[in-house]
Design a protein around this motif. Structure first.
Motif, short mmCIF file in Angstrom:
data_model
loop_
_atom_site.label_atom_id
_atom_site.label_comp_id
_atom_site.label_asym_id
_atom_site.label_seq_id
_atom_site.Cartn_x
_atom_site.Cartn_y
_atom_site.Cartn_z
N GLY A 30 0.56 -12.49 0.29
CA GLY A 30 0.70 -11.13 0.71
C GLY A 30 1.17 -10.53 1.81
O GLY A 30 1.20 -9.55 2.35
N GLY A 31 2.09 -11.42 2.48
CA GLY A 31 2.82 -11.20 3.60
C GLY A 31 2.14 -10.59 4.74
O GLY A 31 2.57 -9.77 5.63
N CYS A 32 0.88 -11.14 5.18
CA CYS A 32 -0.04 -10.47 6.24
C CYS A 32 0.63 -10.50 7.67
O CYS A 32 0.87 -9.68 8.38
N GLU A 36 -15.92 1.70 9.95
CA GLU A 36 -16.10 2.91 10.20
C GLU A 36 -16.64 4.11 9.28
O GLU A 36 -17.01 4.95 9.50
N GLY A 37 -16.10 3.75 8.00
CA GLY A 37 -16.24 4.56 7.09
C GLY A 37 -15.33 5.66 6.97
O GLY A 37 -15.44 6.79 6.41
N GLU A 38 -14.11 5.37 7.47
CA GLU A 38 -13.00 6.34 7.55
C GLU A 38 -11.92 6.12 6.53
O GLU A 38 -11.77 4.73 6.14
N HIS A 39 -11.15 6.89 5.82
CA HIS A 39 -10.03 6.57 5.07
C HIS A 39 -8.91 5.84 5.84
O HIS A 39 -8.45 6.15 7.13
N LEU A 40 -8.20 4.86 5.47
CA LEU A 40 -7.27 4.27 6.07
C LEU A 40 -5.86 4.76 5.74
O LEU A 40 -5.76 5.40 4.50
N TYR A 41 -4.85 4.95 6.47
CA TYR A 41 -3.50 5.56 6.16
C TYR A 41 -2.88 4.48 5.09
O TYR A 41 -2.86 3.17 5.23
N PRO A 42 -2.16 4.97 4.00
CA PRO A 42 -1.66 4.06 3.05
C PRO A 42 -0.49 3.19 3.33
O PRO A 42 0.32 2.76 2.70
N ALA A 43 0.08 3.57 4.74
CA ALA A 43 0.89 2.62 5.36
C ALA A 43 0.55 1.24 5.39
O ALA A 43 1.38 0.26 5.04
N PHE A 44 -0.81 1.05 5.09
CA PHE A 44 -1.41 -0.31 4.87
C PHE A 44 -1.46 -0.42 3.25
O PHE A 44 -2.04 0.57 2.65
N PRO A 45 -0.84 -1.09 2.53
CA PRO A 45 -0.43 -0.84 0.98
C PRO A 45 -1.86 -1.11 0.04
O PRO A 45 -1.81 -2.19 -0.89
N TYR A 46 -3.01 -0.64 0.54
CA TYR A 46 -4.05 -0.67 -0.31
C TYR A 46 -3.73 -0.28 -1.76
O TYR A 46 -4.72 -0.43 -2.74
N THR A 47 -2.95 0.57 -2.13
CA THR A 47 -2.83 0.96 -3.37
C THR A 47 -2.32 -0.20 -4.23
O THR A 47 -2.30 -0.21 -5.53
N SER A 48 -1.63 -1.38 -3.58
CA SER A 48 -1.49 -2.51 -4.31
C SER A 48 -2.51 -3.39 -4.34
O SER A 48 -2.83 -3.73 -5.32
N TYR A 49 -3.15 -3.70 -3.26
CA TYR A 49 -4.17 -4.74 -2.85
C TYR A 49 -5.23 -4.23 -3.79
O TYR A 49 -6.08 -5.22 -4.00
N ALA A 50 -5.47 -3.13 -4.13
CA ALA A 50 -6.66 -2.61 -4.80
C ALA A 50 -6.81 -3.23 -6.21
O ALA A 50 -7.71 -3.37 -6.74
N LYS A 51 -5.74 -3.84 -6.67
CA LYS A 51 -5.69 -4.53 -7.97
C LYS A 51 -6.15 -6.18 -7.62
O LYS A 51 -6.04 -6.86 -8.66
N MET A 52 -6.17 -6.69 -6.62
CA MET A 52 -6.61 -8.03 -6.13
C MET A 52 -7.87 -8.28 -6.83
O MET A 52 -8.89 -7.67 -6.98
N GLU A 64 2.82 -6.75 -8.29
CA GLU A 64 2.07 -5.73 -8.21
C GLU A 64 0.97 -5.46 -7.35
O GLU A 64 0.61 -4.36 -6.65
N ALA A 65 0.42 -6.76 -7.07
CA ALA A 65 -0.79 -6.81 -6.01
C ALA A 65 -0.27 -7.29 -4.80
O ALA A 65 -0.26 -6.86 -3.81
N LEU A 66 -0.50 -8.72 -4.76
CA LEU A 66 -0.57 -9.58 -3.74
C LEU A 66 0.80 -9.16 -2.61
O LEU A 66 0.76 -8.74 -1.51
N ALA A 67 2.01 -9.35 -3.27
CA ALA A 67 3.26 -9.14 -2.36
C ALA A 67 3.60 -7.79 -2.30
O ALA A 67 4.66 -7.36 -1.63
N HIS A 68 3.07 -6.79 -3.07
CA HIS A 68 3.02 -5.09 -3.11
C HIS A 68 4.53 -4.97 -3.03
O HIS A 68 4.92 -4.18 -2.38
#
Length: 296
Positions: free
Chosen positions: A50-52, A111-127, A197-201
């Motif tokens: 995932g390149g963390c 905290e229940g807030e939306h994170l900015y998609p600079a964090f690639p959760y649109t890819s990680y969502a498939k994990m 599509e997921a891990l390496a985004h």
């Protein structure tokens, strides 16, 4: 006139209420997450694939420090990778596996807030959620860093986090939203798809985006402007990328192209990560890339 005004006001209130519900941050299923037991070896694999560390390592380059601070410039502002070390105050040491699943699968903070998609959760969502749990377990074994996260430099109106709920409705993804769905894909292809599509985004950089920052999946992996403003991210679809599967796998291991050039920029971090994975993983990515639809 009074009836018309009352009706209009009621319609407005209903519309606002509907929009509020639709843009509400989503959460992972606690019961599902709690059913998984973390596998630390698998967690280390996910961490690498995932390149963390590529984004969250500090300036000293320590892949385990996870101090954050890397800047990501965009048309919407500059975002900074946060401290994701195990420190309970400055990092994510108090996060549960559910908190991490919320962030990675739904782009929602503790905290229940939306994170900015600079964090690639649109890819990680498939994990696979089990992989998120294993990653959480591994992250908690890494050193703590007390360096505070830098605040994002984002102005109005992009600093209104609730609006990201609407963005997610337009461009968000979830489990099973694969771009490539060739029914003839082999197990190797499917493993490559999970990595790309997921891990390496990979699509986050190699796919062009529209004016709102959503990936144009019709041009999947077809290349894009470099967010830094210097050059472009290459098209890696068949036809444009003419390398053989062996060439691709070797590049991901060594950083050398068939033309005797060497990897540069942020891709050097990607190669460093993939070089640590199994040969079968690099071969799976190469096999998958041959299944992608060509983009001119």
């Amino acid at each position: 006139m009074l009836k018309i005004a009352t009706y209009s006001f009621g319609t407005l209130i209903l519309g606002v209420a509907t929009a509020w519900v639709l843009t509400e941050p989503r959460h992972a299923d606690l019961e599902m997450i709690s059913s998984f037991t973390p596998d630390l070896a698998r967690g280390e694999y996910i961490f690498t694939a995932g390149g963390c560390a590529s984004c969250h390592a500090g300036d000293d380059g320590n892949a385990e420090a996870l101090t954050g601070g890397m800047a990501f410039a965009s048309a919407f502002g500059t975002f900074y990778a946060p401290n994701i070390s195990s420190d309970p105050d400055q990092g994510i040491g108090t996060w549960s596996a559910l908190n991490l699943a919320d962030a990675m699968l739904h782009g929602t903070s503790p905290e229940g807030e939306h994170l900015y998609p600079a964090f690639p959760y649109t890819s990680y969502a498939k994990m696979d959620p089990a992989d998120v749990v294993s990653l959480h377990g591994y992250l908690m074994t890494l050193p703590a860093s007390t360096v505070p996260s830098k605040a994002h430099d984002v102005g109005f109106p992009f600093n209104i986090r609730r609006s990201l709920g609407g963005w997610k409705l337009l461009f968000g993804t979830s489990a099973g939203d694969w771009v490539v769905n060739d029914p003839n894909m082999t197990e190797q292809d499917l493993q490559g798809r999970y990595l790309v599509e997921a891990l390496a985004h990979c699509g986050e950089c190699h796919t062009p985006r529209n004016a709102l920052g959503g990936m144009e999946t019709a041009k999947w992996l077809g290349g894009a402007p470099n967010p830094s403003g210097n050059g472009t991210i290459p098209n890696i679809t068949p036809g444009t990328l003419t390398w053989s599967e062996e060439d691709i796998a070797y590049y991901l291991e060594s950083g050398f192209t068939p033309d005797f050039d060497s990897v540069g920029g942020h891709m050097a971090h990607v190669v460093d990560n993939f070089a640590k994975l199994d040969t079968s993983d690099r071969e799976a990515v190469a096999s998958y890339l041959k299944r992608v639809s060509p983009v001119e």
